[in-house]
Design a protein around this motif. Structure first.
Motif, PDB file in Angstrom:
ATOM      1  N   SER A   1       0.819  -1.210   0.000  1.00 22.94           N
ATOM      2  CA  SER A   1       0.000   0.000   0.000  1.00 22.94           C
ATOM      3  C   SER A   1       0.852   1.259   0.000  1.00 22.94           C
ATOM      4  CB  SER A   1      -0.918   0.004   1.234  1.00 22.94           C
ATOM      5  OG  SER A   1      -0.157   0.082   2.423  1.00 22.94           O
ATOM      6  N   GLY A   2       2.151   1.114   0.299  1.00 25.86           N
ATOM      7  CA  GLY A   2       3.039   2.263   0.360  1.00 25.86           C
ATOM      8  C   GLY A   2       3.007   3.004   1.673  1.00 25.86           C
ATOM      9  N   LYS A   3       2.305   2.466   2.684  1.00 29.92           N
ATOM     10  CA  LYS A   3       2.179   3.136   3.980  1.00 29.92           C
ATOM     11  C   LYS A   3       2.554   2.169   5.110  1.00 29.92           C
ATOM     12  CE  LYS A   3      -1.519   6.229   2.399  1.00 29.92           C
ATOM     13  NZ  LYS A   3      -0.664   7.437   2.428  1.00 29.92           N
ATOM     14  N   VAL A   4       3.475   2.616   5.968  1.00 28.36           N
ATOM     15  CA  VAL A   4       3.867   1.826   7.142  1.00 28.36           C
ATOM     16  C   VAL A   4       3.938   2.684   8.408  1.00 28.36           C
ATOM     17  CG1 VAL A   4       5.146   0.067   5.859  1.00 28.36           C
ATOM     18  CG2 VAL A   4       6.310   2.168   6.583  1.00 28.36           C
ATOM     19  N   ALA A   5       3.789   3.994   8.272  1.00 32.92           N
ATOM     20  CA  ALA A   5       3.890   4.887   9.429  1.00 32.92           C
ATOM     21  C   ALA A   5       2.791   4.588  10.439  1.00 32.92           C
ATOM     22  CB  ALA A   5       3.815   6.343   8.985  1.00 32.92           C
ATOM     23  N   GLU A   6       3.163   4.675  11.725  1.00 29.36           N
ATOM     24  CA  GLU A   6       2.243   4.487  12.850  1.00 29.36           C
ATOM     25  C   GLU A   6       1.632   3.086  12.862  1.00 29.36           C
ATOM     26  OE1 GLU A   6      -0.019   8.193  14.021  1.00 29.36           O
ATOM     27  OE2 GLU A   6       0.374   8.639  11.886  1.00 29.36           O
ATOM     28  N   GLN A   7       2.310   2.127  12.268  1.00 29.42           N
ATOM     29  CA  GLN A   7       1.839   0.748  12.306  1.00 29.42           C
ATOM     30  C   GLN A   7       2.065   0.179  13.706  1.00 29.42           C
ATOM     31  OE1 GLN A   7       0.292  -1.349   9.945  1.00 29.42           O
ATOM     32  NE2 GLN A   7       0.106  -2.584  11.801  1.00 29.42           N
ATOM     33  N   GLU A   8       1.069  -0.481  14.253  1.00 33.38           N
ATOM     34  CA  GLU A   8       1.142  -1.020  15.613  1.00 33.38           C
ATOM     35  C   GLU A   8       1.398  -2.524  15.604  1.00 33.38           C
ATOM     36  OE1 GLU A   8      -2.524   0.088  17.427  1.00 33.38           O
ATOM     37  OE2 GLU A   8      -1.977   2.194  17.665  1.00 33.38           O
ATOM     38  N   ASP A   9       1.764  -3.038  16.780  1.00 32.85           N
ATOM     39  CA  ASP A   9       1.962  -4.475  17.007  1.00 32.85           C
ATOM     40  C   ASP A   9       3.030  -5.063  16.084  1.00 32.85           C
ATOM     41  OD1 ASP A   9      -0.002  -4.442  18.970  1.00 32.85           O
ATOM     42  OD2 ASP A   9      -1.594  -4.874  17.521  1.00 32.85           O
ATOM     43  N   VAL A  10       4.117  -4.336  15.901  1.00 33.44           N
ATOM     44  CA  VAL A  10       5.240  -4.836  15.099  1.00 33.44           C
ATOM     45  C   VAL A  10       6.212  -5.576  16.009  1.00 33.44           C
ATOM     46  CG1 VAL A  10       7.037  -4.224  13.433  1.00 33.44           C
ATOM     47  CG2 VAL A  10       4.968  -2.819  13.620  1.00 33.44           C
ATOM     48  N   VAL A  11       6.765  -6.669  15.547  1.00 28.42           N
ATOM     49  CA  VAL A  11       7.755  -7.427  16.315  1.00 28.42           C
ATOM     50  C   VAL A  11       8.924  -7.795  15.399  1.00 28.42           C
ATOM     51  CG1 VAL A  11       6.103  -8.396  17.962  1.00 28.42           C
ATOM     52  CG2 VAL A  11       6.601  -9.624  15.843  1.00 28.42           C
ATOM     53  N   LEU A  12      10.070  -8.029  16.008  1.00 25.13           N
ATOM     54  CA  LEU A  12      11.225  -8.569  15.304  1.00 25.13           C
ATOM     55  C   LEU A  12      11.351 -10.044  15.642  1.00 25.13           C
ATOM     56  CD1 LEU A  12      13.967  -5.821  15.779  1.00 25.13           C
ATOM     57  CD2 LEU A  12      12.340  -6.087  13.903  1.00 25.13           C
TER      58      LEU A  12
ATOM     59  N   ARG B   1      14.664 -20.261  21.719  1.00 21.91           N
ATOM     60  CA  ARG B   1      13.925 -19.439  22.673  1.00 21.91           C
ATOM     61  C   ARG B   1      14.396 -17.994  22.593  1.00 21.91           C
ATOM     62  NH1 ARG B   1       9.676 -22.701  23.811  1.00 21.91           N
ATOM     63  NH2 ARG B   1      10.353 -24.748  24.570  1.00 21.91           N
ATOM     64  N   GLY B   2      13.501 -17.083  22.859  1.00 24.35           N
ATOM     65  CA  GLY B   2      13.851 -15.669  22.879  1.00 24.35           C
ATOM     66  C   GLY B   2      14.039 -15.057  21.512  1.00 24.35           C
ATOM     67  N   SER B   3      13.520 -15.715  20.480  1.00 21.72           N
ATOM     68  CA  SER B   3      13.712 -15.226  19.109  1.00 21.72           C
ATOM     69  C   SER B   3      12.723 -14.134  18.716  1.00 21.72           C
ATOM     70  CB  SER B   3      13.581 -16.383  18.115  1.00 21.72           C
ATOM     71  OG  SER B   3      12.294 -16.974  18.192  1.00 21.72           O
ATOM     72  N   LEU B   4      11.830 -13.762  19.631  1.00 25.07           N
ATOM     73  CA  LEU B   4      10.799 -12.772  19.326  1.00 25.07           C
ATOM     74  C   LEU B   4      10.975 -11.571  20.243  1.00 25.07           C
ATOM     75  CD1 LEU B   4       8.312 -12.648  17.392  1.00 25.07           C
ATOM     76  CD2 LEU B   4       6.912 -13.263  19.359  1.00 25.07           C
ATOM     77  N   SER B   5      10.987 -10.377  19.661  1.00 24.98           N
ATOM     78  CA  SER B   5      11.136  -9.158  20.453  1.00 24.98           C
ATOM     79  C   SER B   5       9.790  -8.730  21.022  1.00 24.98           C
ATOM     80  CB  SER B   5      11.724  -8.044  19.589  1.00 24.98           C
ATOM     81  OG  SER B   5      10.742  -7.572  18.665  1.00 24.98           O
ATOM     82  N   LYS B   6       9.824  -7.715  21.859  1.00 24.53           N
ATOM     83  CA  LYS B   6       8.585  -7.141  22.366  1.00 24.53           C
ATOM     84  C   LYS B   6       7.903  -6.336  21.255  1.00 24.53           C
ATOM     85  CE  LYS B   6      10.130  -6.756  27.172  1.00 24.53           C
ATOM     86  NZ  LYS B   6      10.363  -5.825  28.308  1.00 24.53           N
ATOM     87  N   LYS B   7       6.587  -6.185  21.369  1.00 28.33           N
ATOM     88  CA  LYS B   7       5.836  -5.436  20.368  1.00 28.33           C
ATOM     89  C   LYS B   7       6.179  -3.947  20.451  1.00 28.33           C
ATOM     90  CE  LYS B   7       1.853  -8.544  20.091  1.00 28.33           C
ATOM     91  NZ  LYS B   7       0.377  -8.660  20.217  1.00 28.33           N
ATOM     92  N   PHE B   8       6.194  -3.326  19.302  1.00 19.46           N
ATOM     93  CA  PHE B   8       6.442  -1.887  19.246  1.00 19.46           C
ATOM     94  C   PHE B   8       5.639  -1.294  18.102  1.00 19.46           C
ATOM     95  CE2 PHE B   8       9.613  -4.038  16.668  1.00 19.46           C
ATOM     96  CZ  PHE B   8       9.644  -3.305  15.496  1.00 19.46           C
ATOM     97  N   SER B   9       5.574   0.023  18.051  1.00 14.00           N
ATOM     98  CA  SER B   9       4.845   0.735  16.998  1.00 14.00           C
ATOM     99  C   SER B   9       5.823   1.571  16.195  1.00 14.00           C
ATOM    100  CB  SER B   9       3.762   1.629  17.600  1.00 14.00           C
ATOM    101  OG  SER B   9       2.807   0.859  18.313  1.00 14.00           O
ATOM    102  N   LEU B  10       5.621   1.623  14.903  1.00 14.78           N
ATOM    103  CA  LEU B  10       6.441   2.466  14.050  1.00 14.78           C
ATOM    104  C   LEU B  10       6.041   3.919  14.236  1.00 14.78           C
ATOM    105  CD1 LEU B  10       6.510   0.337  10.773  1.00 14.78           C
ATOM    106  CD2 LEU B  10       8.307   0.544  12.484  1.00 14.78           C
ATOM    107  N   PRO B  11       6.993   4.834  14.191  1.00 13.21           N
ATOM    108  CA  PRO B  11       6.665   6.259  14.424  1.00 13.21           C
ATOM    109  C   PRO B  11       5.919   6.865  13.251  1.00 13.21           C
ATOM    110  CG  PRO B  11       8.965   6.028  13.804  1.00 13.21           C
ATOM    111  CD  PRO B  11       8.428   4.626  13.947  1.00 13.21           C
ATOM    112  N   ALA B  12       5.439   8.078  13.471  1.00 19.47           N
ATOM    113  CA  ALA B  12       4.785   8.827  12.393  1.00 19.47           C
ATOM    114  C   ALA B  12       5.827   9.261  11.374  1.00 19.47           C
ATOM    115  CB  ALA B  12       4.059  10.038  12.965  1.00 19.47           C
TER     116      ALA B  12
END
Length: 231
Positions: free
Chosen positions: A167-178, A206-217
């Motif tokens: 869609s070309g939009k990723v700003a302010e996306q929530e519930d992102v994890v690494l 184990r421990g391969s998943l980071s905490k959830k974060f949100s992308l900034p504006a």
């Protein structure tokens, strides 16, 4: 019946049978070596969303996320005498809008960083410079497996790849994890990927998943200039 051609065919058939059996034993020997990969740290250190063009001639701009991260992991137990190289990569994942658990595109996934760690016996296949090659050979001299192979310690690592969305939009996306992934490539045998469940001597990662974060504006370059001109 006993011509030279028939004897040659029989010899070749016997040779391929023996080679197949030996290769099967070599591949099965991997099951005897414990695999205990661990991840002690995986977190983001800096997040940024910018606008850019997908290619030079494009007139349409898209949003790109730049994710810096820190990583502490130990994959040294994955290196055995049959290991050719280890492929490690980090992905950013977030749920699709309106996606469900059973949906085909319920989760977006994009690679932000990867690396290949070769075994000492495969260092000649690595695409590295002569100085780094000398260090690898020196560290592995007299050892079947270098103990430091597979140990990653990255601090504020810059991503290799900027990520976006169709869609070309990723700003302010929530519930992102690494998420950290690995792929073991043996000299003989099948490729094995990161495990979710324990299998005999092979332990899950184990421990391969980071905490959830949100992308900034989206960061706008002109805002600072406008505020300065008003003052």
């Amino acid at each position: 019946m006993y011509s030279s051609l028939v004897r040659l065919q029989n010899t070749f058939s016997f040779f391929t049978t023996v080679a197949f059996v030996v290769a099967a034993f070599i591949a099965a020997s991997d099951l005897l070596a414990p695999r205990t990969p661990t991840v002690s740290l995986l977190k983001t250190t800096n997040l940024q969303v910018v606008r850019g063009r997908p290619h030079y001639y494009s007139s349409k701009k898209e949003e790109y996320a730049i994710i810096k991260f820190s990583l502490e992991a130990d994959f040294s137990s994955l290196f055995t005498w049959n290991t050719k190289q280890l492929f490690v990569y980090v992905t950013a994942e977030w749920p699709s809008a309106g996606g469900t658990g059973s949906g085909r595109n319920a989760t977006n996934q994009a690679v932000i960083w990867d690396t290949i760690i070769t075994a000492p016996s495969a260092d000649h296949l690595a695409n590295i410079g002569p100085v780094a090659m000398k260090k690898l050979k020196r560290s592995a001299q007299g050892k079947s497996i270098d103990p430091s192979r597979g140990k990653l310690s990255l601090k504020n690592q810059r991503p290799k790849y900027q990520i976006t969305h169709p869609s070309g939009k990723v700003a302010e996306q929530e519930d992102v994890v690494l998420r950290l992934h690995y792929n073991v490539q043996p000299w003989v045998g099948v490729l094995t990927w990161n495990q979710d469940e324990e299998f005999w001597k092979w332990k899950p990662l184990r421990g391969s998943l980071s905490k959830k974060f949100s992308l900034p504006a989206l960061k706008k370059k002109d805002e600072g200039k406008k505020e300065g001109s008003r003052v």
